[in-house]
Design an enzyme around this catalytic site. Structure first.
Site, PDB file in Angstrom:
ATOM      1  N   LYS A 235       1.025  -1.336  -0.018  1.00  0.00           N
ATOM      2  CA  LYS A 235      -0.051   0.221  -0.093  1.00  0.00           C
ATOM      3  C   LYS A 235       0.803   1.288  -0.123  1.00  0.00           C
ATOM      4  O   LYS A 235       0.486   2.450  -0.304  1.00  0.00           O
ATOM      5  CB  LYS A 235      -0.982  -0.047   1.126  1.00  0.00           C
ATOM      6  CG  LYS A 235      -0.224  -0.172   2.559  1.00  0.00           C
ATOM      7  CD  LYS A 235      -1.462  -0.225   3.787  1.00  0.00           C
ATOM      8  CE  LYS A 235      -0.794  -0.012   4.803  1.00  0.00           C
ATOM      9  NZ  LYS A 235      -1.691  -0.218   6.215  1.00  0.00           N
ATOM     10  N   ARG A 236       2.133   1.126   0.164  1.00  0.00           N
ATOM     11  CA  ARG A 236       3.092   2.284   0.408  1.00  0.00           C
ATOM     12  C   ARG A 236       3.676   2.578  -1.180  1.00  0.00           C
ATOM     13  O   ARG A 236       4.024   3.805  -1.230  1.00  0.00           O
ATOM     14  CB  ARG A 236       4.392   2.030   1.213  1.00  0.00           C
ATOM     15  CG  ARG A 236       3.882   1.826   2.756  1.00  0.00           C
ATOM     16  CD  ARG A 236       5.188   1.554   3.527  1.00  0.00           C
ATOM     17  NE  ARG A 236       4.893   1.545   4.876  1.00  0.00           N
ATOM     18  CZ  ARG A 236       4.360   0.195   5.411  1.00  0.00           C
ATOM     19  NH1 ARG A 236       4.487  -0.878   4.549  1.00  0.00           N
ATOM     20  NH2 ARG A 236       4.153   0.255   6.637  1.00  0.00           N
TER      21      ARG A 236
END
Length: 469
Positions: A235-236
């Site tokens: 998700k980063r």
């Protein structure tokens, strides 16, 4: 025995597409077996959990087709803290766990390495419980732990290589390993279908099942989902939130079809298939254990196919949130009173063949609902070259004289205007398209002019001509 599976997300952020894939696999497997799908929210990380994330999980599941009346729960892990502590106490009383007051620094000093695991220093010290004393599981010194996995066969782990791992912290709170096992026992889970990243924890959890005197579940670890660089989706770094795809205009049917292809395929040379076929043909044992590539370009192509397959009235309804700015969708660049449902219905069949996600409907039709078109300056510079002013003058004259305002008459008129200047239709229509729609590409021009109407079309052509003075 009734098959019971569970999906156990943590409410610490947006709903991950990999989690959505696991949820669908669990849900289908339960339906195939006449079993029960259990939703358990692992909410013990109080610092990161938010109620809106829990609601996000529920709404995301419903969006992809897992309705709230088709599963048991949601249960919340925090409600079972008593069971977790009781299980830790039973393990200690049975001699299967012991208290340890070693710090990380002390272990490193004894082993001479920051990478070596716990050295068992407190195994036989007989420490009672106390502040700052963690409870460690006493891993067997000999033998192996065999994990029978429907997808990966029988991974085997030597017990001597599994350190005495912590099952409860110094404050008595259980760690994930123990809480997860106790929850599964309490809820009667028979099959654990989850991501491959949990496989290294599985021998430890199986040891806990055995130590607590309960038969372990059937395991199935589905492949990790990776990006185009074959890195685990993060998700980063990657676009992983299911809600982001939903709000961009991906159809639920396309998304769930694509997610089920991450590691599995239906029979024959097919990928886009009815959901009923997937529900019938999916088999856990046929899931490929290799990493599954989440290809956003392929998903986009899938979605375009699904959009084109919609009946026109369903397409119109699906586009409406983007045209009216309802729900989580950003408002369009026009005011609500400027939206003309009849005008959109007229061009909807043309737009349906040209977009891959629903949000693309806005730049394709905005010219219909704005007082003035949004001019793309790069498009203007490309189209409004030498001779454009004279061509616009001729187009205005020809269109003003038209008796019938229809696509065929509009086309033939501009063809004649272009032919007088030695231009093919494609070259002749470029200045007209930019003057009327603000862009060099879009819906078929003459059908668009027909819907826009004589008055507005001529006004925009004249305004563009004045800008060229």
């Amino acid at each position: 025995m009734t098959v019971r599976v569970r999906f156990a997300p943590s409410p610490t952020g947006m709903f991950h597409v990999g989690g959505a894939r696991s949820a669908l696999q669990n849900w289908i497997f339960a339906k195939q077996q006449g079993g029960v799908f259990v939703l358990r929210v692992e909410d013990t990380d109080a610092a990161r959990n938010k109620p809106e994330w829990t609601e996000g999980i529920l709404s995301a599941l419903e969006w992809i087709g897992i309705a709230r009346d088709t599963y048991e729960g949601p249960y919340f892990q925090s409600a079972y803290a008593g069971e977790h502590r009781a299980a830790a106490g039973r393990l200690h009383d049975a001699g299967r766990a012991y208290y340890c007051d070693c710090t990380r620094e002390a272990v490193q000093a004894r082993t001479g390495s920051q990478y070596q695991g716990y050295d068992g220093f407190c195994r036989d010290r007989g420490l009672p419980p106390g502040e700052g004393r963690a409870l460690r599981f006493r891993t067997p010194d000999e033998g192996t732990t065999v994990v029978v996995d429907l997808i990966r066969g029988e991974p085997t782990f030597e017990n001597k290589l599994i350190e005495d791992f912590v099952i409860a912290r110094g404050d008595g709170s259980p760690v994930f390993l123990l809480a997860n096992v106790v929850d599964d026992m309490t809820m009667g889970i028979t099959h654990v279908i989850r991501a491959e990243e949990h496989l290294p924890n599985t021998p430890k959890q199986q040891l806990l099942w055995d130590a607590l005197g309960v038969k372990p579940p059937v395991w199935a670890h589905v492949p990790v989902v990776v990006n185009e660089k074959r890195q685990k989706l993060s998700k980063r770094r990657d676009k992983v939130a299911l809600e982001a795809y939903r709000d961009e205009g991906y159809l639920a049917a396309a998304m769930r079809n694509y997610l089920m292809l991450l590691g599995w395929a239906p029979s024959g040379d097919r990928e886009i298939v009815p959901w009923s076929v997937i529900e019938e043909e999916f088999r856990l044992a046929e899931v490929n254990p290799s990493p599954a590539f989440f290809d956003e370009k392929k998903l986009r192509a899938f979605n375009g196919e699904y959009i084109r397959a919609l009946p026109v009235d369903e397409f119109v309804a699906a586009c409406r949130p983007w045209l009216t700015g309802t729900g989580t969708i950003a408002p369009p660049p026009w005011q609500p009173e400027e939206f003309d449902a009849d005008a959109f219905a007229a061009v909807a069949p043309l737009a349906q063949t040209r977009i891959a996600v629903l949000s693309e409907i806005v730049p394709n039709v905005d010219f219909l609902f704005l007082a003035d078109p949004l001019i793309d300056e790069a498009a203007w510079a490309k189209a409004m070259k030498e001779g454009a002013a004279e061509l616009l003058d001729a187009a205005v004259a020809g269109y003003t004289a038209l008796e019938s305002w229809d696509a065929e008459s509009l086309k033939s008129t501009l063809e004649a205007v272009g032919a007088e200047r030695g231009l093919k239709l494609g070259k002749a229509q470029a200045p007209v398209r930019v003057a009327v729609t603000g862009r060099t590409v879009g819906l078929p021009l003459f059908e668009s002019l027909e819907v826009l109407g004589r008055e507005r079309t001529l006004a925009r052509l004249r305004a563009a001509r004045l800008r060229l003075v």
